[in-house]
Design an enzyme around this catalytic site. Structure first.
Site, PDB file in Angstrom:
ATOM      1  N   LYS A  44       0.834  -1.209   0.000  1.00 19.40           N
ATOM      2  CA  LYS A  44       0.000   0.000   0.000  1.00 19.40           C
ATOM      3  C   LYS A  44       0.865   1.254   0.000  1.00 19.40           C
ATOM      4  O   LYS A  44       0.376   2.377   0.039  1.00 19.40           O
ATOM      5  CB  LYS A  44      -0.896   0.030   1.251  1.00 19.40           C
ATOM      6  CG  LYS A  44      -2.007  -0.979   1.248  1.00 19.40           C
ATOM      7  CD  LYS A  44      -3.106  -0.823   2.307  1.00 19.40           C
ATOM      8  CE  LYS A  44      -2.841  -0.515   3.657  1.00 19.40           C
ATOM      9  NZ  LYS A  44      -3.907  -0.641   4.637  1.00 19.40           N
ATOM     10  N   LYS A  46       2.769   2.064   2.500  1.00 18.69           N
ATOM     11  CA  LYS A  46       2.843   2.592   3.875  1.00 18.69           C
ATOM     12  C   LYS A  46       3.768   1.671   4.667  1.00 18.69           C
ATOM     13  O   LYS A  46       3.658   0.453   4.571  1.00 18.69           O
ATOM     14  CB  LYS A  46       1.465   2.517   4.556  1.00 18.69           C
ATOM     15  CG  LYS A  46       0.399   3.417   3.995  1.00 18.69           C
ATOM     16  CD  LYS A  46      -0.959   3.102   4.636  1.00 18.69           C
ATOM     17  CE  LYS A  46      -1.226   3.940   5.841  1.00 18.69           C
ATOM     18  NZ  LYS A  46      -2.652   4.020   6.200  1.00 18.69           N
TER      19      LYS A  46
HETATM   20  N1  C2G Z   1      -9.872   6.936  10.224  1.00 16.31           N
HETATM   21  C1  C2G Z   1     -10.769   7.867  10.742  1.00 16.31           C
HETATM   22  N2  C2G Z   1     -10.306   9.028  11.228  1.00 16.31           N
HETATM   23  C2  C2G Z   1      -8.975   9.295  11.222  1.00 16.31           C
HETATM   24  C3  C2G Z   1      -8.058   8.361  10.719  1.00 16.31           C
HETATM   25  C4  C2G Z   1      -8.536   7.162  10.216  1.00 16.31           C
HETATM   26  O1  C2G Z   1     -11.991   7.630  10.751  1.00 16.31           O
HETATM   27  N3  C2G Z   1      -8.538  10.496  11.722  1.00 16.31           N
HETATM   28  C5  C2G Z   1     -10.407   5.679   9.687  1.00 16.31           C
HETATM   29  C6  C2G Z   1     -10.069   5.468   8.224  1.00 16.31           C
HETATM   30  O2  C2G Z   1     -10.989   6.157   7.397  1.00 16.31           O
HETATM   31  C7  C2G Z   1     -10.196   3.955   8.091  1.00 16.31           C
HETATM   32  C8  C2G Z   1      -9.775   3.448   9.484  1.00 16.31           C
HETATM   33  O3  C2G Z   1      -9.821   4.585  10.369  1.00 16.31           O
HETATM   34  O4  C2G Z   1     -11.548   3.589   7.845  1.00 16.31           O
HETATM   35  C9  C2G Z   1      -8.376   2.893   9.471  1.00 16.31           C
HETATM   36  O5  C2G Z   1      -7.521   3.904   8.953  1.00 16.31           O
HETATM   37  P1  C2G Z   1      -6.040   3.460   8.498  1.00 16.31           P
HETATM   38  O6  C2G Z   1      -5.423   2.666   9.571  1.00 16.31           O
HETATM   39  O7  C2G Z   1      -5.346   4.665   7.956  1.00 16.31           O
HETATM   40  O8  C2G Z   1      -6.373   2.439   7.309  1.00 16.31           O
HETATM   41  P2  C2G Z   1      -6.002   2.585   5.769  1.00 16.31           P
HETATM   42  O9  C2G Z   1      -4.545   2.748   5.628  1.00 16.31           O
HETATM   43  O10 C2G Z   1      -6.915   3.595   5.231  1.00 16.31           O
HETATM   44  O11 C2G Z   1      -6.322   1.120   5.218  1.00 16.31           O
HETATM   45  O12 C2G Z   1      -8.357  -2.096   2.415  1.00 16.31           O
HETATM   46  C10 C2G Z   1      -8.548  -0.885   3.108  1.00 16.31           C
HETATM   47  C11 C2G Z   1      -7.260  -0.428   3.766  1.00 16.31           C
HETATM   48  O13 C2G Z   1      -6.711  -1.454   4.563  1.00 16.31           O
HETATM   49  C12 C2G Z   1      -7.509   0.796   4.615  1.00 16.31           C
END
Ligand code: C2G
Length: 129
Positions: A44, A46
């Protein structure tokens, strides 16, 4: 049993993560959370600071989470939805529209993100890049 499923890295766990998991859980009776493995995170683009096992342990410890599984690739969502008989797929608003094709299998709900906090912001503050 109305199962909700959601996906994420949940690195450097913060209140934005907690809030979306609690809100996701409130949409059903059971919440399954698929956590990106360290290897998938690299795909991804990351690099997670906290290793998968610890990220999974933290999320599994939450009272709003019923089951944690590994997210190893982009393509496992349909089989996860079918396997866990999920009625609702939830993601934060930053993913709005990206998973609409899953509407064929379950409800798709995008919840608003929590402003002002993110894993990348925390990384910058603690100097983890
Ligand atoms: N999130 C949120 N508010 C934030 C940060 C994150 O609501 N300030 C939510 C994101 O929208 C997501 C969840 O928390 O729904 C997890 O965020 P991440 O760990 O950044 O996940 P991500 O890298 O977006 O991975 O297949 C989908 C991916 O695995 C998503």
């Amino acid at each position: 049993m109305r199962t909700v499923i959601t996906y994420g890295t949940f690195d450097l766990f913060h209140v934005g993560h907690l809030r979306i998991l609690e809100r996701a859980r409130a949409l059903g009776d059971r919440l399954v959370v698929a956590i990106s493995t360290d290897e998938f995170n690299l795909l991804k683009g990351k690099r997670s600071v906290i290793p998968f096992a610890s990220r999974a342990e933290i999320v599994a410890g939450l009272s709003c989470v019923d089951l944690v599984i590994a997210e190893e690739n982009w393509d496992q969502k349909v089989s996860d939805i079918l396997n866990f008989q999920a009625s609702v797929f939830v993601m934060g608003g930053d993913w709005e529209g990206k998973f609409d094709e899953l509407r064929e299998h379950c409800e798709v709900v995008y919840l608003s993100r929590t402003d002002g906090v993110s894993s990348s912001m925390i990384k910058k503050v603690v100097g983890a890049g």
